[in-house]
Motif scaffolding. Structure first.
Motif, PDB file in Angstrom:
ATOM      1  N   LEU A 122       0.819  -1.203   0.000  1.00 34.78           N
ATOM      2  CA  LEU A 122       0.000   0.000   0.000  1.00 34.78           C
ATOM      3  C   LEU A 122       0.855   1.256   0.000  1.00 34.78           C
ATOM      4  CD1 LEU A 122      -2.910  -0.635   2.567  1.00 34.78           C
ATOM      5  CD2 LEU A 122      -2.835  -1.169   0.116  1.00 34.78           C
ATOM      6  N   GLU A 126      -3.096   5.077   0.719  1.00 30.54           N
ATOM      7  CA  GLU A 126      -3.952   3.905   0.898  1.00 30.54           C
ATOM      8  C   GLU A 126      -3.920   3.411   2.338  1.00 30.54           C
ATOM      9  OE1 GLU A 126      -3.669   1.768  -3.487  1.00 30.54           O
ATOM     10  OE2 GLU A 126      -1.981   1.615  -2.111  1.00 30.54           O
ATOM     11  N   VAL A 130      -6.993   2.976   6.240  1.00 30.21           N
ATOM     12  CA  VAL A 130      -7.302   1.677   6.828  1.00 30.21           C
ATOM     13  C   VAL A 130      -7.659   1.667   8.318  1.00 30.21           C
ATOM     14  CG1 VAL A 130      -6.344  -0.619   7.316  1.00 30.21           C
ATOM     15  CG2 VAL A 130      -5.935   0.460   5.088  1.00 30.21           C
ATOM     16  N   LYS A 281      -3.412  -5.848   8.650  1.00 28.29           N
ATOM     17  CA  LYS A 281      -2.243  -5.708   7.760  1.00 28.29           C
ATOM     18  C   LYS A 281      -1.955  -7.026   7.041  1.00 28.29           C
ATOM     19  CE  LYS A 281       2.750  -5.325   7.768  1.00 28.29           C
ATOM     20  NZ  LYS A 281       3.979  -5.448   8.572  1.00 28.29           N
ATOM     21  N   ILE A 284      -4.371  -7.552   4.258  1.00 22.50           N
ATOM     22  CA  ILE A 284      -4.054  -6.666   3.138  1.00 22.50           C
ATOM     23  C   ILE A 284      -2.898  -7.226   2.320  1.00 22.50           C
ATOM     24  CG2 ILE A 284      -3.146  -4.390   2.529  1.00 22.50           C
ATOM     25  CD1 ILE A 284      -4.755  -3.290   4.924  1.00 22.50           C
ATOM     26  N   GLU A 285      -1.838  -7.646   3.013  1.00 28.34           N
ATOM     27  CA  GLU A 285      -0.667  -8.153   2.305  1.00 28.34           C
ATOM     28  C   GLU A 285      -0.945  -9.493   1.628  1.00 28.34           C
ATOM     29  OE1 GLU A 285       3.038  -5.969   4.548  1.00 28.34           O
ATOM     30  OE2 GLU A 285       2.468  -7.957   5.279  1.00 28.34           O
ATOM     31  N   LYS A 290      -8.516  -4.601   0.560  1.00 27.61           N
ATOM     32  CA  LYS A 290      -7.885  -3.419  -0.003  1.00 27.61           C
ATOM     33  C   LYS A 290      -8.763  -2.209   0.309  1.00 27.61           C
ATOM     34  CE  LYS A 290     -10.093  -4.011  -4.546  1.00 27.61           C
ATOM     35  NZ  LYS A 290      -9.885  -4.177  -6.001  1.00 27.61           N
TER      36      LYS A 290
END
Length: 322
Positions: A122, A126, A130, A281, A284-285, A290
């Motif tokens: 990100l 971005e 979050v 996190k 997301i990874e 997203k």
């Protein structure tokens, strides 16, 4: 440094961009150069001092936190001697709502335990979208809603900041997700993985024959009795946003309905949590979540950003860039 200052409650017009002293971190804090921040409902409460009960936390007559803003993403400039998790140069993101707010500024000094290393996939903008919204979605679905794989989950307000994260997080838990939104947001909600999408301008989900194991009310105005009707026999309703009447009913009638039947109904308030942000996190990874960002504003344009945000029709998040 430059910062947005709010010394009284009111409309976005009271927000002023001013030069203030750059904070100096103590032994247990880190100094972060802020690259981006974002807007959440809590920012609006802090700006207006409404509902009035919030003033017992934020200040009765005027805000005790003069620099608003909760979510940040940025780079660590320096660390106190007792800091163990981070070093200068680390890229981080976090939620400052539990430690004095202050995100709408070029620098912040905060405890290390409110921050997490920024997701590698990100940008700063971005990442700033979050923390608060995604944590709200996670905690309301998992902690309060007890979400399980295979459940039918409905998100009312699926296209907003919390809603877009809730759809994706619910899917990551293996749920079948129905999103409720307006006509213009149908494609967005479909694109983030909702199995079904209901256009509330054309259909009232509380009046159809489908029942849901978990309903997350992020927005809307339906009475709690209508939500109860849409729940499965052992369903769970969690209110995290919506109209004032909806909030009051969830607080007052929710416990009564929960005690007198098999359906659980109540409200939920997010709490900043480093462990939960690490969990997000990782999602997301892994490509499972997203952020959805509709607009970006400069720090000097924060009043304009608030004016748009309080209209209540934003798609995903609104980001502030430094």
């Amino acid at each position: 440094m430059k910062a947005i200052i709010s010394n009284k409650y009111g409309s976005p017009d009271i927000l002023k961009l001013k030069e203030v002293e750059t904070p100096i971190p103590d032994d247990n804090q880190v100094l972060v150069k802020v690259h981006a921040a974002s807007l959440n409902y809590g920012n609006l409460v802090l700006l207006k001092g409404e509902p009035f009960l919030a003033r017992f936390a934020f200040g009765i007559l005027k805000p005790k936190y003069s620099i608003p803003g909760g979510d940040i993403a940025g780079r660590i400039e320096s660390v106190g001697k007792n800091v163990k998790q981070f070093k200068p140069g680390d890229e981080v993101f976090g939620d400052l709502s539990g430690c004095g707010w202050g995100a709408f500024a070029e620098y912040v000094a905060v405890p290390e335990d409110v921050l997490v290393l920024k997701p590698s996939n990100l940008s700063f903008e971005e990442a700033a979208a979050v923390p608060m919204a995604a944590t709200t979605a996670l905690q309301s679905l998992r902690n309060k809603g007890s979400i399980e794989s295979g459940q039918k989950v409905l998100i009312n307000g699926a296209s907003g900041g919390v809603g877009t994260f809730a759809v994706q997080i619910a899917k990551s838990f293996g749920a079948e997700v129905t999103g409720v939104c307006s006509t213009r947001n149908l494609n967005i909600v479909k694109s983030i993985g909702a199995d079904y999408v209901i256009d509330y301008t054309k259909e009232d989900f509380t009046k159809n024959t489908q029942h849901y194991d978990l309903i997350l009310a992020v927005n809307g105005y339906q009475p709690i009795s209508a939500y109860k009707r849409a729940l499965s026999p052992n369903g769970n309703y969690v209110m995290v946003g919506g109209s004032g009447a909806q909030f009051t009913q969830a607080m007052v009638l929710g416990p009564f309905f929960s005690m007198t039947g098999s359906k659980k109904m109540g409200s939920f308030l997010q709490r900043a949590n480093q462990k939960d942000l690490i969990f997000i996190k990782d999602l997301i990874e892994a490509g499972k979540v997203k952020p959805v960002i509709e607009r970006s504003y400069k720090l000097s344009e924060v009043p304009e950003a608030f004016r748009y945000f309080e209209e209540g029709h934003n798609q995903g998040k609104i980001v502030i860039t430094m």
